[in-house]
Motif scaffolding. Structure first.
Motif, PDB file in Angstrom:
ATOM      1  N   GLY B  49      -6.456 -24.940  20.282  1.00 13.49           N
ATOM      2  CA  GLY B  49      -6.261 -24.810  21.437  1.00 13.49           C
ATOM      3  C   GLY B  49      -7.239 -24.374  22.633  1.00 13.49           C
ATOM      4  O   GLY B  49      -7.570 -24.036  23.571  1.00 13.49           O
ATOM      5  N   ALA B  50      -8.660 -23.284  22.271  1.00 15.23           N
ATOM      6  CA  ALA B  50      -9.479 -22.554  22.845  1.00 15.23           C
ATOM      7  C   ALA B  50     -10.511 -24.045  23.589  1.00 15.23           C
ATOM      8  O   ALA B  50     -11.094 -23.734  24.484  1.00 15.23           O
ATOM      9  CB  ALA B  50     -10.482 -21.683  21.832  1.00 15.23           C
ATOM     10  N   GLY B  51     -11.021 -25.125  22.325  1.00 14.90           N
ATOM     11  CA  GLY B  51     -11.735 -26.497  22.990  1.00 14.90           C
ATOM     12  C   GLY B  51     -12.737 -26.171  23.261  1.00 14.90           C
ATOM     13  O   GLY B  51     -13.617 -26.954  24.076  1.00 14.90           O
ATOM     14  N   PHE B  52     -13.303 -25.084  21.897  1.00 13.31           N
ATOM     15  CA  PHE B  52     -14.845 -25.047  21.677  1.00 13.31           C
ATOM     16  C   PHE B  52     -15.167 -26.138  21.374  1.00 13.31           C
ATOM     17  O   PHE B  52     -14.870 -27.077  20.337  1.00 13.31           O
ATOM     18  CB  PHE B  52     -15.789 -23.419  20.917  1.00 13.31           C
ATOM     19  CG  PHE B  52     -16.878 -23.817  21.250  1.00 13.31           C
ATOM     20  CD1 PHE B  52     -17.261 -22.918  22.601  1.00 13.31           C
ATOM     21  CD2 PHE B  52     -17.260 -23.693  19.930  1.00 13.31           C
ATOM     22  CE1 PHE B  52     -18.431 -22.143  21.958  1.00 13.31           C
ATOM     23  CE2 PHE B  52     -19.110 -23.232  20.154  1.00 13.31           C
ATOM     24  CZ  PHE B  52     -19.006 -22.718  21.203  1.00 13.31           C
ATOM     25  N   PRO B  53     -16.708 -26.907  21.970  1.00 12.04           N
ATOM     26  CA  PRO B  53     -16.924 -28.282  21.644  1.00 12.04           C
ATOM     27  C   PRO B  53     -17.547 -28.359  20.262  1.00 12.04           C
ATOM     28  O   PRO B  53     -17.766 -26.952  19.799  1.00 12.04           O
ATOM     29  CB  PRO B  53     -18.233 -28.578  22.422  1.00 12.04           C
ATOM     30  CG  PRO B  53     -17.858 -27.977  23.691  1.00 12.04           C
ATOM     31  CD  PRO B  53     -17.386 -26.695  23.050  1.00 12.04           C
ATOM     32  N   THR B  54     -16.576 -29.111  19.249  1.00  7.10           N
ATOM     33  CA  THR B  54     -17.209 -28.968  17.699  1.00  7.10           C
ATOM     34  C   THR B  54     -18.542 -29.300  17.475  1.00  7.10           C
ATOM     35  O   THR B  54     -19.168 -28.292  16.621  1.00  7.10           O
ATOM     36  CB  THR B  54     -16.045 -29.850  16.802  1.00  7.10           C
ATOM     37  OG1 THR B  54     -15.180 -29.972  17.078  1.00  7.10           O
ATOM     38  CG2 THR B  54     -15.751 -29.883  15.503  1.00  7.10           C
ATOM     39  N   GLY B  55     -18.803 -29.780  17.882  1.00 12.78           N
ATOM     40  CA  GLY B  55     -20.686 -30.529  17.544  1.00 12.78           C
ATOM     41  C   GLY B  55     -21.025 -29.247  17.839  1.00 12.78           C
ATOM     42  O   GLY B  55     -22.318 -29.091  17.191  1.00 12.78           O
ATOM     43  N   MET B  56     -21.043 -28.553  18.767  1.00  9.19           N
ATOM     44  CA  MET B  56     -22.185 -27.207  19.283  1.00  9.19           C
ATOM     45  C   MET B  56     -21.522 -26.381  18.247  1.00  9.19           C
ATOM     46  O   MET B  56     -22.647 -26.145  17.296  1.00  9.19           O
ATOM     47  CB  MET B  56     -21.704 -26.922  20.216  1.00  9.19           C
ATOM     48  CG  MET B  56     -22.257 -26.608  21.356  1.00  9.19           C
ATOM     49  SD  MET B  56     -22.082 -25.020  22.679  1.00  9.19           S
ATOM     50  CE  MET B  56     -22.514 -26.868  24.004  1.00  9.19           C
ATOM     51  N   LYS B  57     -20.267 -25.954  17.774  1.00 10.15           N
ATOM     52  CA  LYS B  57     -20.738 -25.236  16.922  1.00 10.15           C
ATOM     53  C   LYS B  57     -21.249 -24.899  15.175  1.00 10.15           C
ATOM     54  O   LYS B  57     -21.832 -24.654  14.802  1.00 10.15           O
ATOM     55  CB  LYS B  57     -18.637 -24.983  16.473  1.00 10.15           C
ATOM     56  CG  LYS B  57     -18.480 -23.842  16.034  1.00 10.15           C
ATOM     57  CD  LYS B  57     -16.428 -23.699  15.766  1.00 10.15           C
ATOM     58  CE  LYS B  57     -15.939 -22.731  16.882  1.00 10.15           C
ATOM     59  NZ  LYS B  57     -14.482 -23.179  15.852  1.00 10.15           N
ATOM     60  N   TRP B  58     -20.852 -26.904  15.645  1.00 10.92           N
ATOM     61  CA  TRP B  58     -21.883 -26.920  13.658  1.00 10.92           C
ATOM     62  C   TRP B  58     -23.249 -26.980  14.035  1.00 10.92           C
ATOM     63  O   TRP B  58     -23.760 -26.579  13.185  1.00 10.92           O
ATOM     64  CB  TRP B  58     -21.601 -28.618  13.557  1.00 10.92           C
ATOM     65  CG  TRP B  58     -19.499 -28.930  13.383  1.00 10.92           C
ATOM     66  CD1 TRP B  58     -18.822 -27.865  12.932  1.00 10.92           C
ATOM     67  CD2 TRP B  58     -18.735 -30.230  11.766  1.00 10.92           C
ATOM     68  NE1 TRP B  58     -17.717 -28.577  12.457  1.00 10.92           N
ATOM     69  CE2 TRP B  58     -18.064 -29.549  11.879  1.00 10.92           C
ATOM     70  CE3 TRP B  58     -20.084 -30.997  11.574  1.00 10.92           C
ATOM     71  CZ2 TRP B  58     -16.978 -30.479  11.896  1.00 10.92           C
ATOM     72  CZ3 TRP B  58     -19.291 -31.925  11.148  1.00 10.92           C
ATOM     73  CH2 TRP B  58     -17.753 -32.068  10.987  1.00 10.92           C
ATOM     74  N   ASN B  59     -23.818 -27.089  15.303  1.00  8.25           N
ATOM     75  CA  ASN B  59     -24.677 -26.848  15.912  1.00  8.25           C
ATOM     76  C   ASN B  59     -25.299 -25.974  15.119  1.00  8.25           C
ATOM     77  O   ASN B  59     -25.798 -25.563  14.997  1.00  8.25           O
ATOM     78  CB  ASN B  59     -25.193 -27.771  16.600  1.00  8.25           C
ATOM     79  CG  ASN B  59     -26.826 -28.468  16.583  1.00  8.25           C
ATOM     80  OD1 ASN B  59     -27.258 -28.593  15.379  1.00  8.25           O
ATOM     81  ND2 ASN B  59     -27.931 -28.023  17.878  1.00  8.25           N
ATOM     82  N   PRO B 186     -20.205 -11.516  20.975  1.00  7.92           N
ATOM     83  CA  PRO B 186     -21.687 -12.097  18.781  1.00  7.92           C
ATOM     84  C   PRO B 186     -21.516 -10.943  17.992  1.00  7.92           C
ATOM     85  O   PRO B 186     -21.513  -9.441  18.800  1.00  7.92           O
ATOM     86  CB  PRO B 186     -22.746 -12.049  20.111  1.00  7.92           C
ATOM     87  CG  PRO B 186     -22.931 -12.182  20.777  1.00  7.92           C
ATOM     88  CD  PRO B 186     -21.442 -10.957  21.820  1.00  7.92           C
ATOM     89  N   PRO B 187     -22.215 -11.366  17.145  1.00  8.45           N
ATOM     90  CA  PRO B 187     -22.642 -12.401  16.418  1.00  8.45           C
ATOM     91  C   PRO B 187     -21.057 -12.956  16.699  1.00  8.45           C
ATOM     92  O   PRO B 187     -19.785 -12.401  15.778  1.00  8.45           O
ATOM     93  CB  PRO B 187     -23.059 -12.394  15.224  1.00  8.45           C
ATOM     94  CG  PRO B 187     -22.329 -10.407  14.799  1.00  8.45           C
ATOM     95  CD  PRO B 187     -22.289  -9.708  15.588  1.00  8.45           C
ATOM     96  N   PHE B 188     -21.008 -14.390  16.763  1.00  7.82           N
ATOM     97  CA  PHE B 188     -20.143 -15.822  16.462  1.00  7.82           C
ATOM     98  C   PHE B 188     -20.228 -15.542  14.650  1.00  7.82           C
ATOM     99  O   PHE B 188     -21.073 -16.171  13.884  1.00  7.82           O
ATOM    100  CB  PHE B 188     -20.101 -16.754  17.029  1.00  7.82           C
ATOM    101  CG  PHE B 188     -20.400 -16.564  18.720  1.00  7.82           C
ATOM    102  CD1 PHE B 188     -18.680 -16.760  19.424  1.00  7.82           C
ATOM    103  CD2 PHE B 188     -21.144 -16.042  19.546  1.00  7.82           C
ATOM    104  CE1 PHE B 188     -18.485 -16.353  20.528  1.00  7.82           C
ATOM    105  CE2 PHE B 188     -20.639 -15.691  21.420  1.00  7.82           C
ATOM    106  CZ  PHE B 188     -19.369 -15.844  21.329  1.00  7.82           C
ATOM    107  N   PRO B 189     -19.100 -16.421  14.121  1.00  5.86           N
ATOM    108  CA  PRO B 189     -19.162 -17.105  13.056  1.00  5.86           C
ATOM    109  C   PRO B 189     -20.523 -17.221  12.377  1.00  5.86           C
ATOM    110  O   PRO B 189     -20.635 -17.610  11.480  1.00  5.86           O
ATOM    111  CB  PRO B 189     -17.953 -17.062  13.068  1.00  5.86           C
ATOM    112  CG  PRO B 189     -16.343 -16.405  13.796  1.00  5.86           C
ATOM    113  CD  PRO B 189     -17.883 -16.253  14.990  1.00  5.86           C
ATOM    114  N   ALA B 190     -20.652 -18.433  13.037  1.00  2.88           N
ATOM    115  CA  ALA B 190     -21.630 -19.419  12.908  1.00  2.88           C
ATOM    116  C   ALA B 190     -22.538 -18.551  12.658  1.00  2.88           C
ATOM    117  O   ALA B 190     -23.626 -19.448  11.782  1.00  2.88           O
ATOM    118  CB  ALA B 190     -21.731 -20.297  13.981  1.00  2.88           C
TER     119      ALA B 190
END
Lengths: 165, 399
Positions: B49-59, B186-190
């Motif tokens: 639902g939030a639509g955050f880019p998955t590749g960016m999160k992984w990066n 922040p900090p974000f979980p990543a």
């Protein structure tokens, strides 16, 4: 002197701590296990859990009271959770709710005097396309009619253990 | 208890055509940065639902140092009107676990955790069976698919009945044994997630999409949808329509076209995005379901002409009053005030001043609440007030 039931409780909780580990992350799985088997989390239980995980008892109470499936109050041998959210509402959950209350002789949030059935509302249980839906313990029932509801109550009354035990 | 899985009606799903393990095999032929690059190139955005880019999160997560990282599958599907994850877990659990494994490879995680909501406890035996079978097949465990040094396993952890735990930091709190109260970011979980280690949290459908993207290719995926909303999406359709169920459409479909598919043409409104979403009136049915128009995790509740819009608002606000974690004031105290206004409106007894105050309060909640729950909880009521003012204000005072 330690009461025998307390000793039994300590052994049980110590077994869970052994199995799941002594870290804080074990708290919810431990409480889930105890709630599943004993249908309640009384203050003595929460104190023993706190002692064994080396945290303050109020931390245990705080967590138990936060989660809908963990709250401390005693529950019946079976728990019926009727979905109250919009699509189940459109599909006729009120008639099912009336049939459940009528058949059980209790309201939502209550347990029958014989300790057999607890009735609760649930937030959306993800069966919106097949409502009205409810959970009997961990099992889902869909497209429940008032007659079905009465039959579900009868089955819960006739059965002493949990459907999933 | 025996494994129970529950399917739904709907249309044909692409996931049924994806060959098992094909995506993982393709990913393991690539370098870690190339895996993440492919996800970024696909344009995949979070399907919860939030639509955050998955590749960016992984990066972000891959860039963090540390030997211990986690990838969590958010299976705490609690948004009212959403059930596509239940269907994905029932029918395509392998693809979800495969997506987690690809993610684990990309970010350097050794453990994946499926956080399954308590209401889906009946799915746990099924998931454990699929995990066991994957270990046996060598696509989970040590040296996966013969790749030396690629060790990754998955476990299932159970939620305990709290909608707010679908929020990723609340979910992590819950896994750590605390109340599911969202963290400050922040900090974000990543960067600092589970037990302070770098952690990726992805929705069930996002992870299944990852497996599909690697099995069929980035270009294949991008051929679906719009420029800004690539790929296809599963929609959970319920309410006043002839054929409720789980439907797959490319992003960009109009509300009207969706209603035609599901037999809901007569609707006076559609609630999109669940209780935390928005209420779209019939005159806006030409709008598109896409991140650039109406973004959504896929909940579509069809509201027929016979329904009272205040009943709709009341149902959602009762939900939020129950599910607010109580941590921050705007959400804890704001939702009961909104509910009070709805009840007064139903009786035709809401003073204009109180209604104006509550509207302003709703705006405050949207900016001042700590997490998505509080920020979105006034949306449905405010959009109903905006679009159905005639129906609401013409109500005669009750005797």
């Amino acid at each position: 002197m330690v009461a025998p039931q307390t000793e039994e409780l300590r052994v049980e909780i110590a077994g869970l701590v052994d199995k799941l580990g002594p870290g804080r992350s074990s708290l919810i799985p431990i409480l889930q296990d105890i709630k599943h088997r004993h249908r309640e989390l009384d203050s003595e239980t929460m104190q023993v859990v706190a002692e064994m995980l080396d945290i303050h008892p109020v931390e245990v109470y705080s967590v138990a009271s936060f989660y809908a499936f963990l709250h401390g109050a005693p529950q019946g041998a079976h728990v019926i959770r009727l979905c109250g959210t919009l699509s189940c509402d459109f599909a006729g959950k009120d008639a099912v709710a009336d049939a459940l209350c009528d058949e059980l002789g209790i309201g939502f949030g209550e347990t029958t005097a014989d300790g057999q059935v607890t009735l609760e509302w649930a937030s959306c249980i993800g069966m919106c396309d097949q409502g009205p839906a409810l959970l009997v313990d961990d099992e889902v029932r869909t497209r429940v009619t008032p007659d079905d509801a009465r039959a579900i109550v009868a089955a819960c009354r006739a059965d002493e253990g949990r459907a999933d035990a | 208890m025996s494994a129970q899985t529950i399917d739904s009606q709907g249309n044909a799903l692409t996931y049924a055509t994806i060959e098992r393990d094909a995506g993982l095999r393709a990913a393991l032929d690539m370098t870690r940065p190339d895996i993440i690059d492919a996800v970024s190139q696909s344009g995949l955005k979070g399907r919860g639902g939030a639509g955050f880019p998955t590749g960016m999160k992984w990066n972000f997560c891959a860039a963090e140092k540390g030997d211990l990282k986690y990838i969590i599958c958010n299976a705490d599907e609690g948004e009212p009107g959403t059930f596509k994850d239940r269907v994905i877990l029932s029918r395509f659990a392998d693809l979800v676990l495969e997506g987690m494994t690809i993610g684990g490879r990309a970010i350097g995680a050794t453990l994946g955790i499926v956080y399954l909501r308590a209401e889906y406890t009946y799915l746990r035996p099924h998931l454990n069976e699929v995990i066991k079978e994957r270990r046996k097949r060598g696509v989970l465990g040590t040296s996966i698919m013969g790749v030396e040094g690629f060790d990754f396993d998955i476990i299932v952890a159970m939620g305990a009945g709290a909608y707010v735990c679908g929020e990723e930091t609340a979910l992590i709190e819950s896994l750590e044994g605390f109340r599911g109260e969202p963290r400050n970011r922040p900090p974000f979980p990543a960067v600092a997630g589970l037990l302070n280690n770098p952690t990726v949290v992805n929705n069930v459908e996002t992870l299944a999409s990852v497996a599909a993207i690697f099995a069929k290719g980035v270009d294949w995926f991008k051929a679906f949808g719009t420029d800004k909303s690539t790929g296809y999406k599963l929609f959970s359709v319920s309410g006043d329509c002839e054929k409720p169920g789980v439907y797959e459409f490319p992003w960009g479909i109009t509300v009207a076209a969706l209603l035609e598919e599901v037999g809901g043409e007569g609707a006076k409104a559609v609630q999109i995005g669940g209780a935390s979403g928005v209420c779209v009136p019939a005159r806006e049915f030409a709008r598109r379901l896409a991140f650039e128009d109406i973004p959504t995790g896929g909940s579509v509740m069809v509201i027929g002409p016979q329904r009272d819009m205040l009943d709709v608002a009341e149902n959602f606000l009762e939900f939020f009053v129950e599910e607010s974690c109580g941590q921050c004031t705007p959400c804890r105290l704001g939702n009961p005030q909104m509910l009070k206004a709805v009840k007064l409106l139903k009786e035709g007894a809401c003073p204009p001043k109180f209604l104006a105050d509550v509207k302003a309060l709703g705006q405050t909640m949207m900016v001042a609440s700590k997490c998505g729950l509080g920020q979105t909880s006034p949306s449905a009521f405010l959009s109903i007030l905006e679009h159905f003012g005639d129906e609401i204000h013409d109500r005669a005072p009750s005797a």
